[in-house]
Design a protein around this motif. Structure first.
Motif, mmCIF file in Angstrom:
data_model
loop_
_atom_site.group_PDB
_atom_site.id
_atom_site.type_symbol
_atom_site.label_atom_id
_atom_site.label_comp_id
_atom_site.label_asym_id
_atom_site.label_seq_id
_atom_site.Cartn_x
_atom_site.Cartn_y
_atom_site.Cartn_z
ATOM 1 N N SER A 2 0.832 -1.211 0.000
ATOM 2 C CA SER A 2 0.000 0.000 0.000
ATOM 3 C C SER A 2 0.865 1.259 0.000
ATOM 4 C CB SER A 2 -0.935 0.006 1.208
ATOM 5 O OG SER A 2 -0.184 -0.026 2.406
ATOM 6 N N ASN A 3 2.018 1.205 0.727
ATOM 7 C CA ASN A 3 2.933 2.354 0.748
ATOM 8 C C ASN A 3 3.570 2.585 -0.616
ATOM 9 O OD1 ASN A 3 2.482 2.877 3.450
ATOM 10 N ND2 ASN A 3 4.155 1.557 4.152
ATOM 11 N N VAL A 4 3.938 1.473 -1.280
ATOM 12 C CA VAL A 4 4.531 1.573 -2.626
ATOM 13 C C VAL A 4 3.514 2.160 -3.594
ATOM 14 C CG1 VAL A 4 5.451 0.254 -4.579
ATOM 15 C CG2 VAL A 4 6.100 -0.369 -2.246
ATOM 16 N N LEU A 5 2.288 1.677 -3.516
ATOM 17 C CA LEU A 5 1.226 2.176 -4.391
ATOM 18 C C LEU A 5 0.980 3.659 -4.148
ATOM 19 C CD1 LEU A 5 -0.960 1.571 -6.507
ATOM 20 C CD2 LEU A 5 -2.491 0.917 -4.643
ATOM 21 N N GLU A 6 1.022 4.068 -2.887
ATOM 22 C CA GLU A 6 0.802 5.470 -2.543
ATOM 23 C C GLU A 6 1.896 6.359 -3.138
ATOM 24 O OE1 GLU A 6 0.417 8.212 1.487
ATOM 25 O OE2 GLU A 6 0.031 6.039 1.614
ATOM 26 N N ILE A 7 3.145 5.880 -3.076
ATOM 27 C CA ILE A 7 4.272 6.638 -3.637
ATOM 28 C C ILE A 7 4.100 6.792 -5.152
ATOM 29 C CG2 ILE A 7 6.750 6.559 -4.126
ATOM 30 C CD1 ILE A 7 7.037 5.125 -1.369
ATOM 31 N N PHE A 8 3.773 5.687 -5.831
ATOM 32 C CA PHE A 8 3.589 5.733 -7.277
ATOM 33 C C PHE A 8 2.397 6.607 -7.662
ATOM 34 C CE2 PHE A 8 6.408 1.996 -7.527
ATOM 35 C CZ PHE A 8 7.145 2.335 -8.657
ATOM 36 N N ASN A 9 1.359 6.595 -6.833
ATOM 37 C CA ASN A 9 0.189 7.449 -7.106
ATOM 38 C C ASN A 9 0.569 8.924 -7.050
ATOM 39 O OD1 ASN A 9 -2.171 5.963 -7.746
ATOM 40 N ND2 ASN A 9 -2.298 5.215 -5.647
ATOM 41 N N LYS A 10 1.427 9.277 -6.099
ATOM 42 C CA LYS A 10 1.868 10.680 -5.986
ATOM 43 C C LYS A 10 2.710 11.094 -7.195
ATOM 44 C CE LYS A 10 1.662 11.059 -0.955
ATOM 45 N NZ LYS A 10 2.410 11.165 0.320
ATOM 46 N N ILE A 11 3.591 10.170 -7.628
ATOM 47 C CA ILE A 11 4.393 10.434 -8.830
ATOM 48 C C ILE A 11 3.478 10.596 -10.046
ATOM 49 C CG2 ILE A 11 6.135 9.493 -10.408
ATOM 50 C CD1 ILE A 11 7.300 7.981 -7.973
ATOM 51 N N ASP A 12 2.483 9.731 -10.113
ATOM 52 C CA ASP A 12 1.530 9.760 -11.228
ATOM 53 C C ASP A 12 0.780 11.088 -11.283
ATOM 54 O OD1 ASP A 12 0.053 8.711 -13.409
ATOM 55 O OD2 ASP A 12 -1.557 8.089 -12.073
ATOM 56 N N GLN A 13 0.382 11.584 -10.118
ATOM 57 C CA GLN A 13 -0.348 12.853 -10.049
ATOM 58 C C GLN A 13 0.506 14.026 -10.521
ATOM 59 O OE1 GLN A 13 -1.813 13.078 -6.021
ATOM 60 N NE2 GLN A 13 -3.137 11.292 -6.289
ATOM 61 N N VAL A 14 1.809 13.936 -10.244
ATOM 62 C CA VAL A 14 2.722 14.990 -10.697
ATOM 63 C C VAL A 14 2.904 14.911 -12.218
ATOM 64 C CG1 VAL A 14 5.096 15.844 -10.615
ATOM 65 C CG2 VAL A 14 3.953 15.120 -8.510
ATOM 66 N N VAL A 15 3.183 13.701 -12.723
ATOM 67 C CA VAL A 15 3.400 13.502 -14.166
ATOM 68 C C VAL A 15 2.155 13.900 -14.959
ATOM 69 C CG1 VAL A 15 3.809 11.784 -15.977
ATOM 70 C CG2 VAL A 15 5.144 11.702 -13.862
ATOM 71 N N TRP A 16 0.988 13.436 -14.477
ATOM 72 C CA TRP A 16 -0.258 13.712 -15.195
ATOM 73 C C TRP A 16 -0.996 14.916 -14.606
ATOM 74 C CZ3 TRP A 16 -1.714 12.194 -19.800
ATOM 75 C CH2 TRP A 16 -1.107 11.065 -20.346
ATOM 76 N N GLY A 17 -0.230 15.875 -14.116
ATOM 77 C CA GLY A 17 -0.838 17.099 -13.617
ATOM 78 C C GLY A 17 -1.247 18.015 -14.760
ATOM 79 N N PRO A 18 -1.759 19.193 -14.432
ATOM 80 C CA PRO A 18 -2.207 20.151 -15.453
ATOM 81 C C PRO A 18 -1.197 20.446 -16.557
ATOM 82 C CG PRO A 18 -2.925 20.866 -13.294
ATOM 83 C CD PRO A 18 -2.042 19.669 -13.070
ATOM 84 N N PRO A 19 0.128 20.561 -16.254
ATOM 85 C CA PRO A 19 1.078 20.887 -17.333
ATOM 86 C C PRO A 19 1.057 19.871 -18.489
ATOM 87 C CG PRO A 19 2.114 21.257 -15.219
ATOM 88 C CD PRO A 19 0.808 20.575 -14.938
ATOM 89 N N LEU A 20 1.055 18.558 -18.170
ATOM 90 C CA LEU A 20 1.063 17.557 -19.237
ATOM 91 C C LEU A 20 -0.273 17.513 -19.960
ATOM 92 C CD1 LEU A 20 2.414 15.378 -20.869
ATOM 93 C CD2 LEU A 20 1.843 13.720 -19.083
#
Length: 463
Positions: A2-20
């Motif tokens: 669950s911790n690993v998934l949470e970390i990847f989710n945060k990275i995902d939110q940054v990558v797929w944020g408004p700029p992209l």
């Protein structure tokens, strides 16, 4: 986990944020304006080229233009059309489907530009095979080797950890277990053997399989979807109304659906739309570069139809079935969610389940094949032909292991590497947009001159 998934989710939110999201859709809007709504005005011509014999088919290339499109479609029409649409609507509500349409509309202009540049800047490798795609048009067109290498690295990442392996294998495993009660180990072994047999033969083998299976699987799935929609025709108007309304207003929680904001609908729709049709991702031009054609514009038009078929037609079918049956509000997810929707949409449940099962297995299998080729070309660009065999071995090992990973983590990893791959490609497309416009104008001027010449000849003959 669950911790690993949470970390990847945060990275995902940054990558797929408004700029992209802005860069993706913005590039499509920019190209649409510069090309004068080409995806609407020239779509009939593109469809005509798709089904007509190419007089320029004696140009350099490894496979026919149709086979190149089928190879691209084999990679794009995959789990994104079945699992991806379900995941998008589950996360963003019915409005996510609307944003998939918007992304696809502008994505058609993006896919056209990718096809044009792929053929214009392609080259031949040491084995005599065509090599092309963003890494070549970024290096040769923009003169930027750093961005080109970034794209190739991310491209291998998507092949290994994104669209190419884990997402497809996991979907096949789920649907095989759900429909046929097939053990996971058996699915992994059979799939690995089949992928190995086809990919050893390279682009010609992959294109040969794609050319035979892609038209069949698309027609089969679309026909099944139409039967369900026809059986529930009275619900279609309110379903479309719900899609449009939910695109601009938050969707309330209900059943197993937790509710969604407008931003969630936009993000889910655009991200899953890109996962499905790959416009802006830079993958399809790698296949387009292998086409036997002398005209980069003609191949660009043919490439553009890929996004039309993938999202405007196939994803729409899946989305409407999910929404009108109400299954999107259940606790189900992924392939099982779509399978259940198709079951409940028909009076004979087994027919609906069979449509999804066969469709998904074909879609996912051909996507694995297509992405094997994409990753191979990225590997060849970075390491030369000596890197191809090690790449294929690693790819096959990842296919074999994909059945044993969890779905949530798979989709997050896929999202991250997809987004990273898109960034250098989109920069390249914007930087080379002038080349695309110039090639387009020159091609259509040539067509117009040829047409005028034929008219003048007829007038002279009549006189």
């Amino acid at each position: 986990m669950s911790n690993v998934l949470e970390i990847f989710n945060k990275i995902d939110q940054v990558v797929w944020g408004p700029p992209l999201l802005i860069l993706l859709v913005g590039t499509g809007i920019y190209l649409t304006i510069r090309l004068g709504l080409l995806q609407i005005l020239k779509l009939p011509l593109a469809l005509k080229y798709l089904f007509a014999k190419d007089k320029d088919s004696q140009g350099e290339g490894d496979v026919s233009s149709f086979a190149a499109l089928c190879t691209a479609l084999s990679a794009t029409i995959g789990t994104g059309n079945i699992v991806g649409v379900a995941t998008a609507i589950k996360a963003g509500g019915p409005g996510a489907l609307f944003w998939m349409w918007i992304a696809a509309f502008f994505g058609m202009a993006t896919k056209y530009a990718e096809g044009v540049l792929a053929v214009k800047y392609r080259t031949v490798d040491e084995n005599g095979q065509m090599s092309g795609g963003p890494m070549y048009y970024i290096e040769k067109g923009l003169g930027n080797k750093v961005l080109a290498k970034m794209f190739a690295v991310f491209g291998i990442g998507v092949a290994f950890f994104g669209i190419g392996t884990f997402a497809q294998v996991n979907a096949i495993k789920d649907v095989a277990k759900d429909s046929f009660n097939m053990p996971i180990v058996a699915t992994a072994i059979i799939l690995t053997l089949l992928v190995t047999l086809v990919t050893v033969g390279g682009i010609k083998s992959i294109a040969g399989v794609a050319e035979r299976t892609v038209p069949f699987m698309a027609v089969f799935y679309i026909a099944g979807s139409i039967i369900i929609l026809a059986a529930n025709a009275s619900l279609i108007p309110q379903t479309i109304s719900l899609v449009i309304k939910s695109a601009f207003t938050p969707t309330a929680a209900g059943g197993g659906f937790l509710g969604a904001t407008v931003m969630m609908a936009v993000r889910s729709g655009v991200a899953r739309g890109v996962f499905s049709n790959e416009s802006g991702l830079g993958s399809a031009p790698i296949a387009a570069a292998a086409a036997k054609t002398k005209s980069c514009v003609r191949q660009g038009l043919i490439s553009m139809t890929g996004t039309f078929f993938d999202t405007i037609i196939v994803c729409t079918m899946t989305g409407l079935v999910l929404i009108l049956t109400g299954v999107w509000q259940s606790d189900l997810e992924g392939a099982v969610m779509t399978s259940t929707a198709f079951k409940s949409g028909l009076s004979i449940p087994m027919v609906g389940q069979t449509i999804v099962t066969i469709g998904l297995i074909f879609f996912a299998f051909t996507t694995i094949l297509g992405w094997n080729y994409y990753g191979e070309r990225c590997t060849e660009y970075l390491f030369g032909v000596k890197g191809i065999k090690p790449y294929k071995v690693i790819y096959i090992v990842l296919v074999a292991s994909g059945s044993f990973l969890k779905l949530d983590l798979i989709w997050v990893i896929a999202d991250i590497v997809n987004g990273l791959m898109a960034i250098p490609n989109l920069i390249g497309l914007i930087g080379l947009s002038g080349v695309v416009v110039a090639e387009t104008k020159a091609y259509f001027k040539q067509l117009e001159d040829k047409k005028n010449m034929q008219v003048n000849m007829k007038v002279d003959l009549n006189n």
